[in-house]
Design an enzyme around this catalytic site. Structure first.
Site, mmCIF file in Angstrom:
data_model
loop_
_atom_site.group_PDB
_atom_site.id
_atom_site.type_symbol
_atom_site.label_atom_id
_atom_site.label_comp_id
_atom_site.label_asym_id
_atom_site.label_seq_id
_atom_site.Cartn_x
_atom_site.Cartn_y
_atom_site.Cartn_z
ATOM 1 N N SER A 113 0.882 -1.070 0.675
ATOM 2 C CA SER A 113 -0.255 0.014 0.105
ATOM 3 C C SER A 113 0.930 0.763 0.119
ATOM 4 O O SER A 113 1.558 1.645 -1.397
ATOM 5 C CB SER A 113 -1.157 -0.136 1.113
ATOM 6 O OG SER A 113 -1.755 1.080 1.164
ATOM 7 N N HIS A 114 1.103 1.925 1.125
ATOM 8 C CA HIS A 114 1.406 3.327 1.486
ATOM 9 C C HIS A 114 2.578 3.158 1.475
ATOM 10 O O HIS A 114 3.942 3.964 1.391
ATOM 11 C CB HIS A 114 0.873 4.370 1.724
ATOM 12 C CG HIS A 114 0.630 3.277 3.757
ATOM 13 N ND1 HIS A 114 -0.245 2.370 3.791
ATOM 14 C CD2 HIS A 114 2.086 3.832 4.290
ATOM 15 C CE1 HIS A 114 -0.028 2.652 5.498
ATOM 16 N NE2 HIS A 114 1.479 3.666 5.492
ATOM 17 N N ASP A 277 -2.766 6.446 -2.718
ATOM 18 C CA ASP A 277 -1.466 5.643 -3.028
ATOM 19 C C ASP A 277 -0.932 4.726 -3.649
ATOM 20 O O ASP A 277 -1.341 5.246 -4.762
ATOM 21 C CB ASP A 277 -1.792 5.765 -0.883
ATOM 22 C CG ASP A 277 -3.035 3.863 -1.407
ATOM 23 O OD1 ASP A 277 -3.706 4.187 -2.185
ATOM 24 O OD2 ASP A 277 -2.569 3.554 -0.270
ATOM 25 N N ASP A 279 -0.886 1.481 -3.724
ATOM 26 C CA ASP A 279 -2.390 0.673 -4.142
ATOM 27 C C ASP A 279 -3.461 1.017 -5.151
ATOM 28 O O ASP A 279 -4.868 0.461 -4.916
ATOM 29 C CB ASP A 279 -2.599 -1.238 -3.574
ATOM 30 C CG ASP A 279 -2.633 0.048 -2.377
ATOM 31 O OD1 ASP A 279 -3.290 0.591 -1.961
ATOM 32 O OD2 ASP A 279 -3.934 -0.882 -1.138
ATOM 33 N N ASP A 281 -5.732 2.773 -3.040
ATOM 34 C CA ASP A 281 -7.731 2.799 -2.476
ATOM 35 C C ASP A 281 -7.631 3.955 -1.208
ATOM 36 O O ASP A 281 -8.539 4.222 -0.905
ATOM 37 C CB ASP A 281 -7.470 1.478 -0.854
ATOM 38 C CG ASP A 281 -6.507 1.403 -0.533
ATOM 39 O OD1 ASP A 281 -4.724 1.955 -0.488
ATOM 40 O OD2 ASP A 281 -6.236 -0.067 0.072
ATOM 41 N N ARG A 282 -6.399 4.838 -1.639
ATOM 42 C CA ARG A 282 -5.874 5.961 -0.688
ATOM 43 C C ARG A 282 -6.513 7.137 -1.329
ATOM 44 O O ARG A 282 -6.043 7.094 -2.516
ATOM 45 C CB ARG A 282 -5.103 6.196 0.420
ATOM 46 C CG ARG A 282 -5.167 5.235 1.926
ATOM 47 C CD ARG A 282 -4.054 5.261 2.285
ATOM 48 N NE ARG A 282 -3.696 4.556 3.331
ATOM 49 C CZ ARG A 282 -2.797 4.566 4.360
ATOM 50 N NH1 ARG A 282 -2.642 6.185 4.488
ATOM 51 N NH2 ARG A 282 -2.811 4.042 5.520
ATOM 52 N N LYS A 376 -11.743 0.404 0.586
ATOM 53 C CA LYS A 376 -11.611 2.461 0.744
ATOM 54 C C LYS A 376 -10.962 1.774 -1.286
ATOM 55 O O LYS A 376 -10.512 1.332 -1.837
ATOM 56 C CB LYS A 376 -10.958 2.365 1.522
ATOM 57 C CG LYS A 376 -9.597 1.746 1.016
ATOM 58 C CD LYS A 376 -8.735 2.763 2.583
ATOM 59 C CE LYS A 376 -7.723 2.139 2.538
ATOM 60 N NZ LYS A 376 -6.885 1.689 3.197
HETATM 61 C C1 VG1 Z 1 -3.100 2.418 8.252
HETATM 62 C C2 VG1 Z 1 -4.229 3.022 8.569
HETATM 63 C C3 VG1 Z 1 -5.258 2.192 8.624
HETATM 64 C C4 VG1 Z 1 -5.468 1.543 6.880
HETATM 65 C C5 VG1 Z 1 -4.002 1.055 7.073
HETATM 66 C C6 VG1 Z 1 -4.101 -0.068 5.862
HETATM 67 O O1 VG1 Z 1 -2.904 1.109 9.613
HETATM 68 O O2 VG1 Z 1 -3.829 3.871 9.871
HETATM 69 O O3 VG1 Z 1 -6.396 4.071 8.987
HETATM 70 O O4 VG1 Z 1 -6.835 0.924 6.975
HETATM 71 O O5 VG1 Z 1 -3.341 1.968 7.405
HETATM 72 O O6 VG1 Z 1 -3.913 0.900 4.899
HETATM 73 P P1 VG1 Z 1 -2.128 1.161 10.779
HETATM 74 O O7 VG1 Z 1 -2.175 -0.178 11.785
HETATM 75 O O8 VG1 Z 1 -0.934 1.674 10.446
HETATM 76 O O9 VG1 Z 1 -2.501 2.016 11.560
HETATM 77 V V1 VG1 Z 1 -3.324 1.137 3.398
HETATM 78 O O10 VG1 Z 1 -3.930 1.898 1.991
HETATM 79 O O11 VG1 Z 1 -1.913 1.166 4.353
HETATM 80 O O12 VG1 Z 1 -3.943 -0.434 2.417
HETATM 81 CO CO CO Z 2 -3.347 1.229 0.643
#
Ligand code: VG1
Ligand code: CO
Length: 543
Positions: A113-114, A277, A279, A281-282, A376
């Site tokens: 993801s990010h 981001d 992938d 979804d953000r 998302k």
């Molecule tokens: C983070 C965010 C959470 C989100 C998750 C996955 O998790 O706070 O809101 O759902 O990333 O998003 P954490 O446990 O690091 O706070 V993504 O776009 O990284 O799939």
């Molecule tokens: Co993501």
């Protein structure tokens, strides 16, 4: 083609976190690491024999190699079919859509993801179930259990498939359908939004900048915004997915998408800015001269969604993760909608969406989505904003001012302390936990604690309980701070401190968030001893 059974041993630490298993890429590339985890997924879901799966990823380093391994293991496990995005690419929301629209049994998304990508950065694997959503804890617990007992995995010996050509091929009797990653998703967006109205908006001279951050949304945004909606060529920047995301963090917030922020705050800013981001979804939303916090964005979307055809009938309810601001609650209250508060992570929205209790969900971390998929969806949020802008013909800044005047402004910020020594971060949380009962009534930096607890969630649909989901401290007057440790990081611990205060007076709603929250920021430090316990004098990232 030969099916091989390879002996292996359990590898420690293969516990899925907030969103799948995320590790350093080199860890995933080590012998048996990916294979062990994939075999454990097969075991955790009760076998893959006869099943149809969807496979795709965000294009980060190792995406292509991992896809070939997963295909060979699906074939060896007796899967009937794998539907895979061309070049093994699928954004997370697009993968969720394909699982749903093709009636697949589930899917594997290769993404961290990010998190940054590259051989020295991060990789990840996530399993999504038949509803298109991230596997619930019950399933991830089964997968984790399997990682601790594994003794062998099965894989076919075969040539790599050419994943660049659309069409159907076979691997040891298993069908592999290579699909265009964008077309199904674009068709879904066309159903939800008034593309003609948005196209007319662009035709009238409305300008936009979409920063794809060298990640997977590039092809989606280019096809939809420039291709279908007629946004000027060049509207999408950094639109080519790169294995290392151009060396950046593909995390759409004012820190990592600073280029976009600078343009949007500059003299010749376009009307509208957005970013997504790794992938897809953000989302980050910026108007000319104004950044919209994700917590505010979901509230604005919930308040105005009826302006888009897909939501014209109104919303069934809304939901937000616990640390997300209560701006959404205020919209829900005004509109007579149920508002659910869930733990962090999209998987917790799945049951509410499936049960028809919520239509729109959001997280403070720039995740917004609806019941159109079970993830998302970054571009979805951008298109809903565009549909609202096309209907109201008002600038973003005006929409925000009017929204705050009507519902109040929840000043909001998140402070992250990254790569803190795990022991220190856990010590800070434990010390707070130990004092929860005695905090009410105590004063910190001039603020008095009204209540304090550790959030636990009882799922109203299936009755499952999730504990230890963040410590929340409410102060007299309505301000609050939440402390949580991240479940997506790969180095040490990341302490997340979520800060919020409500301002009802329109005359005081145009302050800088850090200034408006200065009192609560000081109280958060005083109550948890952040500086003293972590040795950090300031957060690494402020969003
Ligand atoms: C983070 C965010 C959470 C989100 C998750 C996955 O998790 O706070 O809101 O759902 O990333 O998003 P954490 O446990 O690091 O706070 V993504 O776009 O990284 O799939
Ligand atoms: Co993501």
């Amino acid at each position: 083609m030969e099916r091989m059974t390879i002996s292996t041993q359990p590898i420690e630490g293969q516990k899925p976190g907030t969103s799948g298993l995320r590790k350093k890429t080199r860890v995933f590339m080590a012998p048996h690491y990916l294979e062990n985890f994939i075999q454990s997924v097969w075991i955790g879901i009760g076998g893959v024999t006869g099943k149809t799966l969807v496979l795709g990823g965000d294009g980060r380093y190792f995406n292509d190699r991992a896809a070939q391994v997963i295909l060979r293991m699906a074939a060896a496990g007796g899967a009937k079919k794998v539907i895979i995005g061309q070049n093994a690419l699928l954004s997370t929301p697009a993968a969720s859509n394909v699982i749903r629209s093709r009636g697949a049994d589930g899917g594997i998304i290769m993404s961290a993801s990010h998190n940054p990508g590259g051989i020295d950065e991060d990789f990840g694997v996530k399993y999504n179930t038949r509803n298109g959503g991230p596997a619930p804890e019950e399933v991830t617990n089964q997968i984790f259990k399997a990682t601790k007992a594994i003794s062998a995995y099965e894989i076919c010996e075969s040539q790599d498939l050419d994943l660049s050509r659309l069409g159907t091929v076979h691997i040891d009797g298993m069908e592999v359908e290579i699909i265009d990653p964008v077309s199904d998703y674009a068709a879904l967006m066309r159903q939800l939004f008034d593309f003609d109205k948005i196209a007319a908006l662009f035709a009238s001279g409305f300008t936009m900048r979409f920063d794809a951050m060298h990640a997977v949304t590039g092809p989606y945004a280019t096809a939809i915004l420039e291709g279908e909606l007629g946004a000027a060529p060049g509207t999408v920047v950094n639109g080519e997915p790169k294995p290392d995301f151009g060396g950046g963090h593909p995390d759409p917030n004012p820190i990592w998408a600073k280029d976009l922020m600078d343009v949007m705050m500059g003299a010749d800013a376009p009307d509208f800015g957005a970013a997504s981001d790794g992938d897809g979804d953000r989302n980050m939303i910026v108007g000319r001269g104004i950044y919209v916090t994700p917590s505010d964005s979901v509230a604005v979307l919930a308040a105005n969604a009826h302006l888009a055809p897909g939501y014209a009938g109104g919303l069934k309810g809304v939901a937000r993760s616990m640390p997300t601001s209560k701006a959404l609650d205020r919209v829900a209250a005004a509109k007579g909608l149920d508002c659910y508060e869930t733990p962090t992570g999209w998987k917790f929205f799945g049951n509410l969406l499936d049960a028809g209790r919520a239509t729109i969900c959001g997280e403070e971390s720039a995740g917004t989505g609806s019941d159109h998929v079970r993830e998302k969806d970054g571009l979805w949020a951008v298109l809903l904003w565009l549909n609202i802008l096309a209907e109201t013909k008002k600038p973003v800044a005006e929409i925000m001012t009017a929204h705050w005047a009507e519902y109040g402004r929840n000043y909001y910020s998140r402070h992250d302390y990254e790569a803190v020594e795990t022991e220190k971060a856990e010590g800070l949380m434990q010390a707070l936990r130990d004092r929860l009962g005695t905090l009410p009534g105590q004063g910190f930096a001039g603020m008095t604690v009204e209540s304090a607890d550790e959030f636990a969630y009882d799922d109203p649909v299936d009755g499952s309980r999730s504990e230890g989901q963040g410590i929340r401290i409410n102060f007299d007057g309505g301000a609050r701070v939440v402390f949580r440790l991240s479940g997506t990081g790969t180095v040490g611990a990341t302490l997340r401190v979520y800060l919020e205060d409500l301002e009802l007076d329109p005359a005081k709603q145009d302050r800088d968030a850090q200034e408006a929250l200065a009192g609560i920021i000081a109280a958060a430090d005083a109550v948890a001893g952040i500086g003293e316990r972590t040795g950090r004098s300031a957060p690494d990232v402020i969003t």
